[in-house]
Design a protein around this motif. Sequence first.
Motif, short mmCIF file in Angstrom:
data_model
loop_
_atom_site.label_atom_id
_atom_site.label_comp_id
_atom_site.label_asym_id
_atom_site.label_seq_id
_atom_site.Cartn_x
_atom_site.Cartn_y
_atom_site.Cartn_z
N HIS B 255 0.85 -1.21 0.00
CA HIS B 255 0.00 0.00 0.00
C HIS B 255 0.87 1.24 0.00
CE1 HIS B 255 -4.18 -1.48 1.02
NE2 HIS B 255 -3.47 -2.58 1.05
N VAL B 256 0.27 2.37 -0.40
CA VAL B 256 1.03 3.61 -0.38
C VAL B 256 0.70 4.40 0.89
CG1 VAL B 256 -0.70 4.76 -1.84
CG2 VAL B 256 1.58 5.75 -1.62
N LEU B 257 1.76 4.93 1.50
CA LEU B 257 1.63 5.84 2.65
C LEU B 257 2.27 7.17 2.28
CD1 LEU B 257 0.89 6.17 5.72
CD2 LEU B 257 3.26 5.59 6.20
N GLN B 258 1.55 8.25 2.53
CA GLN B 258 2.06 9.57 2.17
C GLN B 258 2.66 10.30 3.37
OE1 GLN B 258 -0.19 11.86 -0.74
NE2 GLN B 258 -1.97 10.56 -0.35
N ALA B 259 3.51 11.28 3.08
CA ALA B 259 4.02 12.17 4.11
C ALA B 259 4.18 13.56 3.52
CB ALA B 259 5.34 11.66 4.67
N PHE B 260 4.34 14.55 4.41
CA PHE B 260 4.31 15.96 4.00
C PHE B 260 5.36 16.74 4.79
CE2 PHE B 260 0.28 13.88 3.92
CZ PHE B 260 -0.23 14.15 2.66
N VAL B 261 5.87 17.80 4.18
CA VAL B 261 6.77 18.67 4.93
C VAL B 261 6.50 20.13 4.55
CG1 VAL B 261 8.69 18.48 3.28
CG2 VAL B 261 9.18 19.04 5.65
N PRO B 309 -7.61 12.60 -1.70
CA PRO B 309 -8.44 12.47 -0.49
C PRO B 309 -7.63 12.35 0.81
CG PRO B 309 -9.36 11.13 -2.24
CD PRO B 309 -8.05 11.68 -2.76
N MET B 310 -6.57 11.55 0.81
CA MET B 310 -5.80 11.41 2.04
C MET B 310 -5.04 12.68 2.37
SD MET B 310 -5.26 9.76 4.70
CE MET B 310 -6.16 8.25 4.37
N LYS B 311 -4.60 13.40 1.33
CA LYS B 311 -3.93 14.69 1.59
C LYS B 311 -4.90 15.63 2.32
CE LYS B 311 -0.67 14.91 -2.28
NZ LYS B 311 -0.86 13.56 -2.87
N GLU B 312 -6.12 15.70 1.83
CA GLU B 312 -7.10 16.58 2.47
C GLU B 312 -7.39 16.14 3.89
OE1 GLU B 312 -9.57 18.08 -1.46
OE2 GLU B 312 -10.48 16.60 -0.13
N HIS B 313 -7.53 14.83 4.06
CA HIS B 313 -7.83 14.29 5.40
C HIS B 313 -6.72 14.68 6.39
CE1 HIS B 313 -9.32 11.32 8.33
NE2 HIS B 313 -8.05 11.19 8.62
N VAL B 314 -5.47 14.54 5.95
CA VAL B 314 -4.34 14.84 6.84
C VAL B 314 -4.33 16.33 7.19
CG1 VAL B 314 -1.83 14.94 6.96
CG2 VAL B 314 -2.95 12.87 6.13
N MET B 319 -5.38 20.75 11.12
CA MET B 319 -6.08 21.97 11.52
C MET B 319 -6.93 21.75 12.76
SD MET B 319 -5.22 24.48 9.67
CE MET B 319 -6.51 25.68 10.00
N THR B 320 -7.50 20.54 12.89
CA THR B 320 -8.32 20.23 14.06
C THR B 320 -7.46 20.25 15.31
OG1 THR B 320 -9.70 18.81 12.70
CG2 THR B 320 -9.83 18.46 15.08
N LEU B 321 -6.28 19.68 15.22
CA LEU B 321 -5.43 19.51 16.40
C LEU B 321 -4.70 20.79 16.77
CD1 LEU B 321 -4.35 17.42 18.44
CD2 LEU B 321 -2.40 17.11 16.90
N MET B 322 -4.12 21.43 15.77
CA MET B 322 -3.30 22.62 16.05
C MET B 322 -3.56 23.68 14.99
SD MET B 322 0.45 20.98 15.20
CE MET B 322 0.49 19.68 16.39
#
Lengths: 84, 417
Positions: B255-261, B309-314, B319-322
Amino acid sequence: MRITCPYCGTRDIREFAYRGAAIDANRPAPDAGAAAWDDFVHLRDNPAGETQDLWYHEGGCSAWVMVTRNTVTHEVLECRAVKP
Amino acid sequence: MRFSALKVFTQGLSGNKGWTPHWRDPEPKAEYDIILIGGGGHGLATAYYLAKNHGMKNIAVLEKGYIGGGNVGRNTTIVRANYFLPGNSEFYSHSLKLWEGLSSDLNYNVMFSQRGLINLFHSDGQRDAFARRGNAMVNQGDDAVLLDPDGVRKHLPYLDFDNGRFPIFGGLYHPRGGTARHDAVAWGYARGADQRGVDLIQNCEVTGIDIENGAVRGVQTSRGPIRAKKVAMVAAGRSGQVAAMAGMRLPVESHVLQAFVTEGLKPCIDHVVSFGMGHFYISQSDKGGLVFGGDLDFYASYGQRGNLPMKEHVMEAAMTLMPMIGKARVVRSWGGIMDMTPDGSPVIDTTDTDGLFVNCGWCYGGFKAVPASGYAYAHLIATGQPHETATGFRLDRFRTGVGLIDEEGTGSQHNLH
Ligand SMILES: Cc1cc2nc3c(=O)[nH]c(=O)nc-3n(C[C@H](O)[C@H](O)[C@H](O)COP(=O)(O)OP(=O)(O)OC[C@H]3O[C@@H](n4cnc5c(N)ncnc54)[C@H](O)[C@@H]3O)c2cc1C
Ligand SMILES: [Zn+2]
């Protein structure tokens, strides 16, 4: 990725839930033995390239869709209804 | 060459002209005692410990791309020992201890930073579950502190504590958890293995595994056939393809897992923070970028990039948390291929073929495992017996149903982890 539901048309993948490899059609008999069931439940071809998997149109008509797609390019090649 | 402060100083004075490549670029030999398929973190660490702990010399690591180009250079670098179940607990505990001595053992600065990890919870039920997990961690000899909301606030004042949907009830604090520089881990193990005589062969794709009369004889590669007495598969996301060369089907779906910086910012997030209810976690790199991620995209993929979709979810979870994170700009996102097993735990085992070994199924948590996995896999390859910290990672647990390690308690089935 967009998936074409045979009943609702082409929709965003957000509307679909992914079930996994399209193996459910080959369900072994209840007494087929541990090896056959291990094969069915756990072992996967896991191809890099063309694959078939099952998606459920959860946010739509609740149909099961058999999707042929490419796991490397994310191209969706064919979608058809799964007949019970 | 040994690295030291003095060396850095004298090199600085002489224009840094005396540094040499960190490892050789050898031609493959006709035969090795041991071939490792895959030059990621796990393959390199295995080679290093085979040489260091077991005195093995004639070893090659075959890597189809370049060292550090796989998941070992794509992950979000979180290291922790906060597992709950026997089988996992002792293994990740061992790994954390190896991490704590790694830079000096390798004579290579892996920038291991024990900044502490905080897992947030948002309900009474979750608090109970985390209290129980914390006790399991303490029983294992590791550290865990249950924080109430004020305790969390002292560490993480910037969170939205009174969020309507996910008010913060507290957190499980794991002070010895943290991050490391992922590339340096690959490079440090590569250099250490090379210095002990291991041949690291890049741009060398294994295309076949030769088996005769039930015993492994060697491999076919893009650079010609190479004979070997033992062959050890350690190809992470590509494990399924490599195992197929030996006629095996694995309990693995990739499966693919994404990350962001984000762009580099002044220090603002001092810990690793994980917001399980939103499938979101974050830390800040030493360069200043906020490094964060979420859950799998949740479909089989070798794409090394994900969908929107997963980018938006993340982003929504962030935004919800911090809410302050809304001011930061994301500069990059990427994906890696995760070898997912039905119960979410890995495999380090022998196979039905003599001399052929399998190491796979690290799912999205295999970076922290690199030292202990290399240690245990080397032990298995050298002695034929599982290392005492990795006796549970059996391949046959799926068939028999005995010894499943389902850390999340969601069931041993593909697509649930
Ligand atoms: C976005 C993301 C975030 C993550 N975050 C974390 C985290 O915070 N903490 C954590 O613990 N884990 C994390 N992980 C998981 C972790 O990165 C992996 O589990 C781990 O790196 C896998 O092991 P590896 O390093 O050996 O893999 P890799 O580096 O992928 O090594 C496998 C190597 O095998 C090579 N190979 C494949 N096929 C062949 C062949 N036929 N011949 C020769 N070579 C071959 C590949 O080219 C590759 O270099 C994350 C992963 C991703 C993608
Ligand atoms: Zn539909």
